[in-house]
Structures are given as structure tokens and as C-alpha cells.
Design an enzyme around this catalytic site. Structure first.
Site, PDB file in Angstrom:
ATOM      1  N   CYS A   5       9.469  38.489  41.762  1.00  0.00           N
ATOM      2  CA  CYS A   5       9.134  39.486  42.798  1.00  0.00           C
ATOM      3  C   CYS A   5       7.971  39.015  43.670  1.00  0.00           C
ATOM      4  CB  CYS A   5       8.802  40.818  42.122  1.00  0.00           C
ATOM      5  SG  CYS A   5       8.194  42.048  43.277  1.00  0.00           S
ATOM      6  N   CYS A   8       4.885  41.268  43.315  1.00  0.00           N
ATOM      7  CA  CYS A   8       4.184  41.023  42.042  1.00  0.00           C
ATOM      8  C   CYS A   8       3.311  39.775  42.168  1.00  0.00           C
ATOM      9  CB  CYS A   8       5.170  40.865  40.891  1.00  0.00           C
ATOM     10  SG  CYS A   8       5.854  42.434  40.283  1.00  0.00           S
ATOM     11  N   ASP A  31       0.836  44.026  56.574  1.00  0.00           N
ATOM     12  CA  ASP A  31       2.194  43.495  56.682  1.00  0.00           C
ATOM     13  C   ASP A  31       2.158  42.184  57.464  1.00  0.00           C
ATOM     14  OD1 ASP A  31       5.255  44.996  56.474  1.00  0.00           O
ATOM     15  OD2 ASP A  31       5.055  43.173  57.680  1.00  0.00           O
ATOM     16  N   HIS A  47       5.440  46.788  38.446  1.00  0.00           N
ATOM     17  CA  HIS A  47       6.703  46.567  39.155  1.00  0.00           C
ATOM     18  C   HIS A  47       7.652  47.741  38.985  1.00  0.00           C
ATOM     19  CE1 HIS A  47       9.911  44.301  41.082  1.00  0.00           C
ATOM     20  NE2 HIS A  47      10.723  44.837  40.173  1.00  0.00           N
ATOM     21  N   GLY A  93      17.045  49.685  54.925  1.00  0.00           N
ATOM     22  CA  GLY A  93      16.111  48.698  55.456  1.00  0.00           C
ATOM     23  C   GLY A  93      15.181  48.085  54.434  1.00  0.00           C
ATOM     24  N   HIS A  98      10.204  45.860  45.464  1.00  0.00           N
ATOM     25  CA  HIS A  98       9.026  46.335  44.721  1.00  0.00           C
ATOM     26  C   HIS A  98       8.552  47.498  45.581  1.00  0.00           C
ATOM     27  CE1 HIS A  98       5.101  45.342  42.381  1.00  0.00           C
ATOM     28  NE2 HIS A  98       4.853  46.437  43.097  1.00  0.00           N
ATOM     29  N   HIS A 100       7.173  50.195  47.926  1.00  0.00           N
ATOM     30  CA  HIS A 100       6.011  50.132  48.815  1.00  0.00           C
ATOM     31  C   HIS A 100       6.102  51.219  49.867  1.00  0.00           C
ATOM     32  CE1 HIS A 100       9.169  47.383  50.240  1.00  0.00           C
ATOM     33  NE2 HIS A 100       8.825  47.742  51.474  1.00  0.00           N
ATOM     34  N   HIS A 102       4.889  51.994  53.741  1.00  0.00           N
ATOM     35  CA  HIS A 102       4.344  51.426  54.977  1.00  0.00           C
ATOM     36  C   HIS A 102       3.411  52.481  55.586  1.00  0.00           C
ATOM     37  CE1 HIS A 102       7.620  48.274  55.625  1.00  0.00           C
ATOM     38  NE2 HIS A 102       8.225  49.085  54.775  1.00  0.00           N
TER      39      HIS A 102
END
Ligand code: AMP
Length: 114
Positions: A5, A8, A31, A47, A93, A98, A100, A102
Site C-alpha cells: 500500500c 502505508c 496531495d 490500513h 474515483g 487506503h 482517505h 480529501h
């Protein structure tokens, strides 16, 4: 940790990132391909592949992720004018598996999103 990952590896420091936030459970970094002047990814250190893979027992961690978004928005100077997004699944998308959030801000954000 999942050895394959990307995120990770970012948590472990094996891949560099521009970190803006870290606590016991959460890491946040900019990002690599920002879609707004402020574009930060907020992830758990543990994870979890996606929101679909979370369970009742993850409620506290999910709350901490969202609370971190609030703190980061304040730190980044976008409080009151930002968006928090989770893409769950490839069809929505998601490209890194993992979980997350935005955090996007620093420009006008249209609705509905694409
Ligand atoms: P998603 O498409 O919702 O899974 O979001 C994954 C995000 O990770 C994208 O916005 C990518 O630009 C970002 N990303 C991919 N690799 C990296 C990296 N090494 N460092 C920072 N962000 C990354």
C-alpha cells in the site's frame, strides 16, 4: 500495515510526503496532484482499504479523521470554506485503496461535483 500500500509506505516514511498533520492515529499530507490551492489527504495510520471496509468499531477513528479535517482547515486558513471528500470504490474515483479524506479549499468549489 499492508506491504503493497502506497499510503502505508507514506505513513512509515518509506515514501516522502509533505506532512501537514500527525497524531497517534492520523497522518495528513499534501496531495501530489492538487486540485485546489489547498488539497490535503487525511488518512488513518492503520490500513483500511476503503469506507466500505470499516465497521462499527471504527466509529471513533472515523470521527478522528473528520475532526482532523476541521483542524487542518483552520491551520490552512480555509475554515468555513472547504470541502471534505471520500471516494469509495474505483467507480467513484478511488485510486489508492487506503481510506482517505480529501480536504479541498482555497478556491470557489462548484456543486454538484463531477
Ligand atoms: P483517490 O483518487 O480518491 O483514491 O485519491 C488518491 C489521491 O492520492 C489522488 O488525489 C492522488 O493525486 C494522490 N496521490 C497519489 N500518490 C500520492 C503521493 N505519493 N503523495 C501524495 N498524494 C498522492
Amino acid at each position: 500495515m499492508s506491504e503493497e500500500c502506497l499510503f502505508c509506505k507514506i505513513v512509515a516514511g518509506e515514501i516522502p510526503s509533505d506532512r501537514v498533520w500527525e497524531d497517534d492515529d492520523v497522518v495528513a499530507f499534501r496531495d501530489i496532484s492538487p486540485q485546489a490551492p489547498v488539497h490535503v489527504l487525511v488518512i488513518p495510520k492503520r490500513h483500511l482499504a476503503s469506507l466500505d471496509e470499516t465497521a462499527e468499531g471504527d466509529a471513533q477513528l472515523l470521527g478522528r479523521l473528520l475532526g482532523s479535517c476541521r483542524s487542518i482547515a483552520e491551520q490552512e486558513g480555509i475554515a468555513g470554506a472547504y470541502r471534505v471528500v471520500n471516494n469509495c470504490g474505483a467507480a467513484a474515483g478511488q485510486s489508492v485503496f487506503h481510506i482517505h479524506l480529501h480536504v479541498l479549499g482555497g478556491r470557489s468549489l462548484g456543486w454538484p461535483p463531477g
